[in-house]
Design a protein around this motif. Structure first.
Motif, PDB file in Angstrom:
ATOM      1  N   ARG A 225      25.283  62.402   9.649  1.00 22.74           N
ATOM      2  CA  ARG A 225      25.429  63.831   9.409  1.00 22.74           C
ATOM      3  C   ARG A 225      24.500  64.343   8.314  1.00 22.74           C
ATOM      4  N   SER A 226      23.920  63.430   7.518  1.00 20.83           N
ATOM      5  CA  SER A 226      23.010  63.872   6.458  1.00 20.83           C
ATOM      6  C   SER A 226      21.939  62.815   6.228  1.00 20.83           C
ATOM      7  N   VAL A 227      20.710  63.286   5.991  1.00 21.83           N
ATOM      8  CA  VAL A 227      19.568  62.385   5.798  1.00 21.83           C
ATOM      9  C   VAL A 227      18.760  62.851   4.593  1.00 21.83           C
ATOM     10  N   ALA A 228      18.358  61.905   3.755  1.00 21.16           N
ATOM     11  CA  ALA A 228      17.385  62.183   2.703  1.00 21.16           C
ATOM     12  C   ALA A 228      16.010  61.869   3.265  1.00 21.16           C
ATOM     13  N   ASP A 229      15.213  62.910   3.465  1.00 23.65           N
ATOM     14  CA  ASP A 229      13.874  62.783   4.035  1.00 23.65           C
ATOM     15  C   ASP A 229      12.882  62.712   2.883  1.00 23.65           C
ATOM     16  N   LEU A 230      12.432  61.495   2.576  1.00 23.10           N
ATOM     17  CA  LEU A 230      11.571  61.266   1.418  1.00 23.10           C
ATOM     18  C   LEU A 230      10.108  61.257   1.842  1.00 23.10           C
TER      19      LEU A 230
ATOM     20  N   ARG B 249      17.531  70.278  13.753  1.00 26.16           N
ATOM     21  CA  ARG B 249      17.811  70.726  15.122  1.00 26.16           C
ATOM     22  C   ARG B 249      18.755  69.778  15.853  1.00 26.16           C
ATOM     23  N   ALA B 250      18.880  68.553  15.354  1.00 27.47           N
ATOM     24  CA  ALA B 250      19.852  67.617  15.906  1.00 27.47           C
ATOM     25  C   ALA B 250      21.215  67.770  15.230  1.00 27.47           C
ATOM     26  N   GLY B 251      21.330  68.783  14.362  1.00 29.69           N
ATOM     27  CA  GLY B 251      22.599  69.056  13.695  1.00 29.69           C
ATOM     28  C   GLY B 251      22.820  68.268  12.429  1.00 29.69           C
ATOM     29  N   ILE B 252      21.764  67.706  11.870  1.00 31.61           N
ATOM     30  CA  ILE B 252      21.868  66.859  10.676  1.00 31.61           C
ATOM     31  C   ILE B 252      21.417  67.632   9.447  1.00 31.61           C
ATOM     32  N   ARG B 253      22.186  67.526   8.360  1.00 30.45           N
ATOM     33  CA  ARG B 253      21.816  68.159   7.096  1.00 30.45           C
ATOM     34  C   ARG B 253      20.741  67.328   6.419  1.00 30.45           C
ATOM     35  N   VAL B 254      19.716  67.984   5.871  1.00 29.97           N
ATOM     36  CA  VAL B 254      18.550  67.274   5.366  1.00 29.97           C
ATOM     37  C   VAL B 254      18.222  67.677   3.930  1.00 29.97           C
ATOM     38  N   LEU B 255      17.994  66.666   3.091  1.00 36.66           N
ATOM     39  CA  LEU B 255      17.364  66.876   1.792  1.00 36.66           C
ATOM     40  C   LEU B 255      15.919  66.438   1.955  1.00 36.66           C
ATOM     41  N   ALA B 256      14.987  67.388   1.947  1.00 32.31           N
ATOM     42  CA  ALA B 256      13.572  67.099   2.165  1.00 32.31           C
ATOM     43  C   ALA B 256      12.857  67.088   0.820  1.00 32.31           C
ATOM     44  N   VAL B 257      12.208  65.967   0.492  1.00 32.88           N
ATOM     45  CA  VAL B 257      11.619  65.797  -0.837  1.00 32.88           C
ATOM     46  C   VAL B 257      10.126  65.494  -0.730  1.00 32.88           C
TER      47      VAL B 257
ATOM     48  N   THR C  43      19.773  59.221  -3.552  1.00 39.15           N
ATOM     49  CA  THR C  43      20.110  59.459  -2.139  1.00 39.15           C
ATOM     50  C   THR C  43      21.541  59.044  -1.813  1.00 39.15           C
ATOM     51  N   ALA C  44      22.328  58.754  -2.820  1.00 40.55           N
ATOM     52  CA  ALA C  44      23.666  58.205  -2.597  1.00 40.55           C
ATOM     53  C   ALA C  44      24.572  59.149  -1.802  1.00 40.55           C
ATOM     54  N   GLY C  45      24.337  60.430  -1.875  1.00 42.96           N
ATOM     55  CA  GLY C  45      25.216  61.370  -1.183  1.00 42.96           C
ATOM     56  C   GLY C  45      24.876  61.586   0.278  1.00 42.96           C
ATOM     57  N   HIS C  46      23.960  60.800   0.832  1.00 41.37           N
ATOM     58  CA  HIS C  46      23.529  60.994   2.218  1.00 41.37           C
ATOM     59  C   HIS C  46      23.831  59.763   3.068  1.00 41.37           C
ATOM     60  N   ASP C  47      24.112  60.000   4.338  1.00 39.39           N
ATOM     61  CA  ASP C  47      24.407  58.895   5.253  1.00 39.39           C
ATOM     62  C   ASP C  47      23.202  57.996   5.467  1.00 39.39           C
ATOM     63  N   ALA C  48      22.019  58.608   5.524  1.00 36.76           N
ATOM     64  CA  ALA C  48      20.830  57.856   5.925  1.00 36.76           C
ATOM     65  C   ALA C  48      19.621  58.289   5.115  1.00 36.76           C
TER      66      ALA C  48
ATOM     67  N   ALA D 141      22.292  54.020   7.460  1.00 32.69           N
ATOM     68  CA  ALA D 141      21.107  53.669   8.239  1.00 32.69           C
ATOM     69  C   ALA D 141      19.863  54.182   7.540  1.00 32.69           C
ATOM     70  N   ALA D 142      18.728  53.649   7.946  1.00 29.19           N
ATOM     71  CA  ALA D 142      17.465  54.110   7.386  1.00 29.19           C
ATOM     72  C   ALA D 142      16.346  53.848   8.369  1.00 29.19           C
ATOM     73  N   ALA D 143      15.280  54.640   8.235  1.00 27.24           N
ATOM     74  CA  ALA D 143      14.090  54.462   9.057  1.00 27.24           C
ATOM     75  C   ALA D 143      12.866  54.653   8.183  1.00 27.24           C
TER      76      ALA D 143
END
Length: 400
Positions: free
Chosen positions: A104-109, A122-130, A165-170, A207-209
């Motif tokens: 539900r949430s991703v940190a986009d580093l 657009r996939a319904g995921i909340r994003v922190l973009a850094v 990034t602790a507050g994010h799922d991925a 999870a992570a990618a």
């Protein structure tokens, strides 16, 4: 004023009412008409704003191939952003994998201009973009607003190594793989280095990618990761290392878009080398990068034409989505004069040249073997090696 401040000021001007109106006005200006348009527009606007608008129009035109015309005409870009951002179809595929896990949430580093953040949102995921670059972060923020995604995307200008990034799922990390001298091939020379990105991935809650260059050595892939090579429309775009719930540690796969079609590695031994049969299969680039040619050979009941060449041959027609198939009519030693005579005899007017394991340039061969295309027939010639010897394979593509 510093160069960074100048760039930020120029970009901020584009976001004003005057700037947006000017962007609409220059949208259809062709490259050959830029000088005349600039001269005309500078009567009513500052030279800096006109220059920024025309530059943005050029970038939007280039970005249409990656993002689609509809999004590209609304988004904002930097030259590096257009070059390095993920193709929208690939970003959507990755976002879907996260969404399928229930993330539900991703940190986009290292978010760049926000292409992946857009796909995730657009996939319904909340994003922190850094991103640490002020202009890049400003562009990403503007793109979230332009596409109506500000409720799901928060853009932060910061050093990714200092972000909690602790507050994010991925976690998703896209390290910079270009420097002042071009592409960077050593994963530890990425910015940030691959080793840091791996540690960030291991710390993700679920999870992570990690996006990496498709040429990454297989030995550089961590044991805990699943490695995925992705092609889109036959062109290899990237590799992704998956961790946590998204991964089967040690697994390797090739994903072909559109589709997606996914070929999983089964740990097969290298295929045997055999004589060229009636059919030739050219594996997709993602399959080759993932070292899954053996899986394709098993699917089509074939072997290799040479131990070092990723062409699979078979006497049976077994269509596969993971390779383009050809019916082979001739197997000849490499000889330009013989090829030229054969093409003339068969009234060939269209010659497609593919090569693998040959030093001959396709355009050079085409020019010598078919100097005056006049025939009505078409032929594909493969410049390659057969059991170590230079060879020409002639044939025709099969329907896919």
């Amino acid at each position: 004023m510093s160069e960074t401040a100048e760039h930020l000021a120029a970009f901020a001007a584009l976001l004003t009412a005057e700037g947006r109106a000017l962007l609409d006005e220059v949208r259809e200006v062709a490259p050959g008409g830029e000088l005349a348009a600039a001269t005309r527009l500078r009567r009513d606007h500052s030279p800096e704003l006109v220059s920024a608008a025309l530059t943005q129009a050029r970038l939007r035109a280039r970005a249409a191939a990656k993002f689609g015309a509809e999004d590209a005409r609304r988004m904002f870009f930097t030259p590096n952003g257009v070059e390095q951002s993920t193709r929208a179809t690939v970003a959507a595929h990755r976002a879907a994998r996260f969404a399928d896990l229930g993330v539900r949430s991703v940190a986009d580093l290292c978010c760049g201009i926000g292409g992946d953040a857009v796909a995730l949102a657009r996939a319904g995921i909340r994003v922190l973009a850094v991103d640490r670059d002020p202009l890049t972060a400003a562009v990403a923020r503007a793109n979230a607003e332009a596409l109506g995604l500000t409720d799901l995307i928060e853009v932060r200008e910061a050093d990714v190594t200092e972000v909690d990034t602790a507050g994010h799922d991925a976690v998703f990390v896209d390290p910079a793989r270009r420097g002042g001298r071009g592409r960077i091939f050593d994963p530890e020379a990425y910015s940030p280095p691959l080793s840091w990105a791996v540690e960030a991935a291991r710390g993700a809650a679920r999870a992570a990618a990690l996006k990496v260059a498709p040429g990454i050595p297989h030995e550089a892939v961590p044991d805990a990761a699943e490695a995925e090579w992705i092609s889109d429309g036959g062109d290899v775009k990237e590799a992704v290392l998956w961790f946590g719930e998204a991964a089967r540690p040690g697994a390797v796969c090739a994903t072909l878009l559109p589709g997606p079609r996914r070929l999983l590695g089964r740990g097969l031994p290298d295929p045997e080398v055999r004589p060229v049969g009636r059919y030739l299969y050219e594996p997709d680039g993602a399959v080759i990068r993932a070292h899954l040619v053996a899986e394709v050979a098993e699917e089509v009941g074939g072997g290799l034409i040479d131990g070092t060449i990723a062409f699979v041959t078979s006497d049976e027609l077994r269509p596969t989505p993971y390779a383009a198939g050809y019916e082979i009519t001739d197997v000849l030693p490499f000889n330009v004069k013989r090829l030229k005579a054969l093409l003339r005899e068969r009234q060939v007017g269209t010659l497609t040249v593919k090569k693998r394991g040959s030093a001959v340039e396709p355009e050079e061969l085409r020019r010598k073997a078919l100097p005056k295309p006049q025939g009505r027939n078409a032929v594909t010639v493969f410049l390659t090696r057969v059991v170590g010897a230079p060879a020409m394979l002639l044939g025709h593509p099969l329907p896919r």
